[in-house]
Write a protein that holds these residues in place. Structure first.
Motif, PDB file in Angstrom:
ATOM      1  N   PRO A 121      -1.063   8.556   2.732  1.00  0.00           N
ATOM      2  CA  PRO A 121      -1.699   9.688   2.058  1.00  0.00           C
ATOM      3  C   PRO A 121      -2.565   9.193   0.897  1.00  0.00           C
ATOM      4  N   PRO A 122      -3.627   9.876   0.556  1.00  0.00           N
ATOM      5  CA  PRO A 122      -4.169  11.036   1.265  1.00  0.00           C
ATOM      6  C   PRO A 122      -4.875  10.588   2.542  1.00  0.00           C
ATOM      7  N   TYR A 123      -4.591  11.272   3.635  1.00  0.00           N
ATOM      8  CA  TYR A 123      -5.118  10.899   4.933  1.00  0.00           C
ATOM      9  C   TYR A 123      -6.581  11.302   5.079  1.00  0.00           C
TER      10      TYR A 123
END
Length: 174
Positions: free
Chosen positions: A40-42
């Motif tokens: 994350p963040p993806y």
């Protein structure tokens, strides 16, 4: 879910993004990936450089009338943007859900990709695969791909150099 008994392949739509992104993250492995594991963040799964139109989605159901689940995907794209190379398509990703492995999902996606590439006017298809990915190399060879080149030690993964293998095949009717 048990191994799927009913399998279909279709073109992806933007509505598939979340499910394909999750499949992509859950199947990450140094056996096939040259980038670090996603964290994350993806990043969005679909984007300008990888639109939904380039993806085929395998769906599987355990029984007739059962709700289908995404069992895998394959990304099929032009090899380059050059007109002189427009007859070639390249497989730029193939993932099969862990629960669906060994049930013909990868093979079904490859065969659908051959049909789609022909529909797009291609007469040749290529891919790149890491040398240590024996299961994928065996599948590709069984579907008519031949090794056409090797980039020795192209990637340094898990403390060792790994060859990048280029494979291809004709899409002309046999």
């Amino acid at each position: 879910m048990a191994a799927p008994s009913l399998l279909s392949v279709r073109s992806a739509t933007s509505a598939d993004e979340a499910e394909l992104a999750e499949l992509d993250r859950s199947t990450w492995s140094s056996l096939h990936a040259v980038l670090p594991p996603p964290a994350p963040p993806y990043e969005p799964f679909f984007g300008e450089r990888h639109p939904p139109e380039e993806f085929l989605v395998a769906e599987a159901a355990e029984r007739e009338g059962g709700a289908p689940r995404v069992a895998g995907y394959l990304r099929l794209a032009p090899a380059t943007p050059l007109a002189s190379n427009s007859h070639v398509r390249q497989i730029r990703g193939l993932a099969v859900a862990t629960w669906a492995r060994g049930a013909g999902v990868g093979r079904s996606l490859l065969r659908a990709a051959f049909d789609e590439a022909r529909r797009q006017g291609a007469n040749r298809i290529t891919l790149r695969v890491l040398a240590h990915n024996e299961p994928a190399r065996a599948l590709y060879a069984s579907e008519g791909f031949a090794v056409e080149g090797v980039f020795p030690g192209e990637f340094f993964l898990n403390g060792r150099y790994v060859d990048d293998v280029c494979m291809g095949r004709s899409l002309d009717p046999a």
